[in-house]
Design a protein around this motif. Structure first.
Motif, PDB file in Angstrom:
ATOM      1  N   ILE A  22      -5.643   4.131   4.438  1.00 33.16           N
ATOM      2  CA  ILE A  22      -5.732   4.094   2.977  1.00 33.16           C
ATOM      3  C   ILE A  22      -6.890   4.984   2.547  1.00 33.16           C
ATOM      4  O   ILE A  22      -7.564   5.602   3.379  1.00 33.16           O
ATOM      5  N   LEU A  52       0.830  -1.209   0.000  1.00 32.24           N
ATOM      6  CA  LEU A  52       0.000   0.000   0.000  1.00 32.24           C
ATOM      7  C   LEU A  52       0.864   1.258   0.000  1.00 32.24           C
ATOM      8  O   LEU A  52       0.546   2.247  -0.688  1.00 32.24           O
ATOM      9  N   HIS A  90       0.847   4.338  -2.786  1.00 27.73           N
ATOM     10  CA  HIS A  90       0.657   5.741  -2.421  1.00 27.73           C
ATOM     11  C   HIS A  90       1.811   6.611  -2.918  1.00 27.73           C
ATOM     12  O   HIS A  90       1.598   7.768  -3.322  1.00 27.73           O
ATOM     13  N   THR A 102      -6.138   4.132  -3.074  1.00 33.88           N
ATOM     14  CA  THR A 102      -6.388   2.713  -2.815  1.00 33.88           C
ATOM     15  C   THR A 102      -7.718   2.490  -2.113  1.00 33.88           C
ATOM     16  O   THR A 102      -8.045   3.152  -1.124  1.00 33.88           O
TER      17      THR A 102
END
Length: 633
Positions: free
Chosen positions: A570, A542, A546, A552
Motif C-alpha cells: 500500500i 485496498l 487503488h 492508502t
C-alpha cells in the motif's frame, strides 16, 4: 507688528493646530482599528484552537441517557438541605464524613476511562430522584484513593454521629458503602483501587483484628464491577467479586447482589440499571424509608432454608410467581461468599432479599479453615451470558450493538454496513477554510480536504488508555462477526464522505475552489477507529481503493502480524509502538492478547521485510511512558 499680521499669524497657528489634531485623530483611529482587527484575529485563532482541542482531546465519559431530576442540584462543593434531611452532593474533602459514620452513604469508584465514575454519579442521581429529602443520609461520591480504607473501615469516631450540624434528624441508619470497581489487565485491581484491595487483605489476615470486624460496626456493603468478556470471562469483574466476598467474610451485611457489567457487549447500562434498582430499593429498607416485610423464620430464629436447585441457586417457592425478579439469590450461609446464580444470567432471586439487622449470622466456624470461596455471581452480565452457548451463530452476528451504534453516532461517526465507518477529519475542515493541513500535507503533499478517514473494522484488540474514541467501539481477538462486502464498503464510504463534504459548504470561511475539489477523494487514511487490518477481506478493499486512484495509509497496533505479512503493498503502512517495555505496553494498551509484546515485536519484523514505505509510529503518553522515551532507542 500690524494688526493684520497678528491676525494672520493667529489663524495660521489655529489652522496648524486643527490639522495636527485631525491627523493625530486619524492616525489614532487607524491604530485602534488595526489593534481591534489584530485582537479579533487572535481571539478567533484561540477559539479555533479551543475547538480543535475539544474535538481531538479524549473526553473520558460514557454515553448514557440523561435522567430527569426533580430537585435542583446545588453547585459543586455545596450541600442540598431540606427540613427532612440532607443529601450531600459533590462534597469537598474537607466535608468528607467517615465511612463508618451513621446516616452516611459512600459511593466510591476506581474509574480508569470514566465509565465507573459516570455509573457512580448515575447511582447518586437515582437516590436523589427516588427518595429526595426523605433520605436521612449524607451521600458522598469520590474515588477509592481518596480514603484511607484501613482506618476508615476499622475506626469509628463517635464525634461524627454527635455532630448535629451534619447528621440528618429525620432518621437513623447504619453506614453504607458502595464500591464500583473496574477490571484491570488480567483481572487485577486498577492502581487507584489497590489501596482498598490491600486494606481488605490486611484486615482479613491481621491476627490482632477479630474475624468479623464489619459486623460490630454494622457496615452495609454493595458492589458493582465493570469488565470485558473479550479479555476473559473468568477475570471479568474479579476485583468487584473479591471485594464483595471479603466484605461478607469480614462480617459486612450486603445490600443486593453483586453486579457485573460487560462493556464488550455494549449493554452495561442496562445491566447497571437493573442492579441499581434492586440496590436502591433495598437501601430504602436499610434507611427506614421503606417498611421492610419480615420473612418467616423457624424456631431457631434463622431464615427458612429452601431447596437448592441443581445449579446451586436456592430460590424460594413463592418466587416462582414473581416474574419481575431481577436479583440473584444470596446464600444464607456466610461461608458462601456470594450469590450463586449462573444459569441464563442467574435471574432467579427475590428483590427483597435484604437481611435485616435482627437476623443472626452463622457461627465463626466457617472461617476457621479453607480459603475464601470464589465469588461466582455473574448476575446481570448482559446478553453475552445468554448467548454464550450459541457461538456457532457468531459469524452472522452484527459487530455493533444498538447501544454502541448510538454512542458512535453521537461522536460523529457515520456507520456503513455492520462494521465500518467514516468521519470527516478536523484537518479536512481546516483546509476547506484555507487553513493548515495535517502532517500528511506537510510531509507528503496530500491535500487534507481530499482525504477520507475510514475504517472497515470498528473492533480492536486493545483498550488503550489514551484512545480518544472513548472505548465505545467493540473489542475482540479475532473476527467473529458478519462480514460485509469490501466493494460495498468502499462505495458507501466514498458516497458518505462526499455527502459530508457537501454539508460542509455551510461552514464559515469555506473556500469554494477547495470545496469543489474536495468532492474527489484522492487519499484514504484507514486509521479512524478500531483495527482495520482485522477485517478478513482487507486486501480486496485496498485493491478497490487503488483501482479508484485513491492512495492508502493504514495504521495497525501490531497485534496481527500474520495479517501484516499477507497484506498487499500500500502507499504507507504504520505500526503503532505504544511503549518501549512489555510492562508499559500492558499498562497502556490493555491488550486482549496475553502475548501482546511478542506480537508487536513480530509485527515490527514483518514491517522491516515488507519492502515498501513503512513507519513505526511511537506513542508517548504523559504520566504513562513519558519518562521512558530513551527506551525507544
Amino acid at each position: 507688528m500690524s494688526p493684520s499680521t497678528s491676525r494672520g499669524g493667529f489663524f495660521l497657528t489655529v489652522t496648524s493646530t486643527v490639522v495636527v489634531v485631525a491627523v493625530t485623530g486619524y492616525l489614532w483611529t487607524a491604530h485602534q482599528r488595526r489593534r481591534k482587527e489584530k485582537e479579533d484575529e487572535v481571539a478567533k485563532e484561540h477559539q479555533e484552537r479551543a475547538e480543535e482541542i475539544d474535538e481531538f482531546a479524549p473526553v473520558m465519559e460514557i454515553s448514557m441517557k440523561e435522567e430527569m431530576v426533580d430537585e435542583q442540584q446545588p453547585p459543586p462543593g455545596e450541600t442540598q438541605r431540606s427540613s427532612g434531611g440532607e443529601l450531600g452532593l459533590g462534597d469537598s474533602d474537607s466535608k468528607r464524613r467517615r465511612i463508618l459514620a451513621n446516616n452516611t452513604i459512600t459511593i466510591a469508584h476506581a474509574s480508569v476511562t470514566g465509565t465507573c465514575e459516570a455509573l457512580a454519579k448515575r447511582l447518586e442521581r437515582k437516590l436523589q430522584k427516588e427518595y429526595g429529602s426523605k433520605l436521612p443520609s449524607i451521600v458522598q461520591v469520590g474515588t477509592v484513593e481518596e480514603w484511607d480504607w484501613w482506618d476508615e473501615l476499622l475506626n469509628k469516631e463517635e464525634d461524627d454521629d454527635d455532630n448535629t450540624d451534619t447528621v440528618p434528624t429525620n432518621g437513623h441508619h447504619p453506614p453504607i458503602v458502595v464500591w464500583i470497581l473496574p477490571t484491570y489487565t488480567g483481572g487485577t485491581w486498577t492502581p487507584s483501587s489497590e489501596s482498598l484491595q490491600q486494606s481488605l487483605k490486611d484486615i482479613e489476615s491481621d491476627w490482632r483484628i477479630e474475624k468479623k470486624p464489619f459486623r460490630d460496626v454494622n457496615l452495609h456493603v454493595s458492589v458493582f464491577g465493570m469488565g470485558s468478556s473479550a479479555y476473559n470471562d473468568s477475570s471479568m469483574g474479579r476485583p468487584a467479586k473479591e471485594a464483595f466476598g471479603k466484605s461478607r467474610k469480614l462480617g459486612a451485611k450486603t445490600i443486593g447482589p453483586i453486579g457485573v457489567g460487560d462493556d464488550s457487549v455494549g449493554d452495561h447500562l442496562v445491566t447497571f440499571d437493573k442492579w441499581m434498582n434492586t440496590v436502591v430499593a433495598q437501601m430504602g429498607i436499610v434507611t427506614g424509608i421503606v417498611q421492610d416485610t419480615p420473612q418467616k423464620k423457624n424456631n431457631n430464629n434463622k431464615m427458612k432454608k429452601t431447596p437448592t436447585t441443581s445449579s446451586g441457586c436456592a430460590c424460594k417457592e413463592e418466587d416462582a410467581t414473581n416474574s419481575s425478579t431481577t436479583a440473584c439469590c444470596q446464600s444464607e450461609d456466610p461461608q458462601s461468599s456470594s450469590p450463586s446464580c449462573q444459569d441464563g444470567g442467574g435471574e432467579c432471586g427475590d428483590e427483597d432479599e435484604y437481611v435485616s439487622e435482627d437476623d443472626e449470622y452463622d457461627s465463626d466456624d466457617d472461617d476457621d479453615d479453607g480459603e475464601e470461596p470464589e465469588v461466582i455471581d455473574l448476575e446481570d452480565m448482559g446478553e453475552s451470558m445468554k448467548n454464550s452457548g450459541t457461538k456457532s451463530s457468531n459469524k452472522n452476528k452484527e459487530m455493533v450493538t444498538p447501544t454502541q451504534a448510538a454512542a458512535l453516532k453521537k461522536e460523529g461517526y457515520k456507520l456503513i454496513g455492520t462494521h465500518s465507518a467514516v468521519k470527516l477529519c478536523r484537518w479536512t475542515k481546516h483546509q476547506l477554510r484555507g487553513r493548515g493541513g495535517c502532517y500528511k500535507h506537510t510531509f507528503y503533499g496530500i491535500t487534507s480536504y481530499q482525504c477520507m478517514e475510514a475504517t472497515p473494522s470498528l473492533a480492536c484488540a486493545n483498550k488503550c488508555v489514551f484512545c480518544w474514541r472513548h472505548h465505545k467501539n467493540p473489542v475482540g481477538k479475532e473476527w467473529r462477526w458478519k462480514t460485509d462486502d469490501p466493494y460495498m464498503i468502499v462505495d458507501e464510504a466514498v458516497k458518505t464522505h462526499v455527502h459530508m463534504i457537501k454539508e460542509a459548504r455551510g461552514i464559515p470561511g469555506v473556500q469554494m475552489d477547495r470545496w469543489k475539489e474536495a468532492h474527489t477523494v484522492k487519499h484514504c487514511a484507514l486509521s479512524l477507529v478500531g483495527e482495520p487490518i482485522m477485517y478478513p477481506r482487507i486486501d480486496e478493499l485496498l485493491g478497490d481503493l487503488h483501482k479508484r486512484k485513491i492512495s492508502t495509509f493504514l495504521v495497525t497496533n501490531g497485534q496481527h502480524p500474520q495479517a501484516i505479512d499477507s497484506i498487499r503493498p500500500i502507499t504507507q503502512l504504520y505500526v503503532s509502538v505504544d511503549a518501549p517495555t512489555p510492562e508499559s505496553l500492558i499498562a497502556i494498551d490493555r491488550p486482549l492478547f496475553s502475548d501482546a509484546w511478542d506480537r508487536l515485536k513480530q509485527s515490527l519484523c514483518s514491517l522491516k521485510n515488507k519492502g515498501q514505505r513503512t513507519v513505526a509510529r511511537l506513542t508517548v503518553v504523559k504520566g504513562w511512558n513519558s519518562d521512558e522515551v530513551e527506551g525507544y532507542a
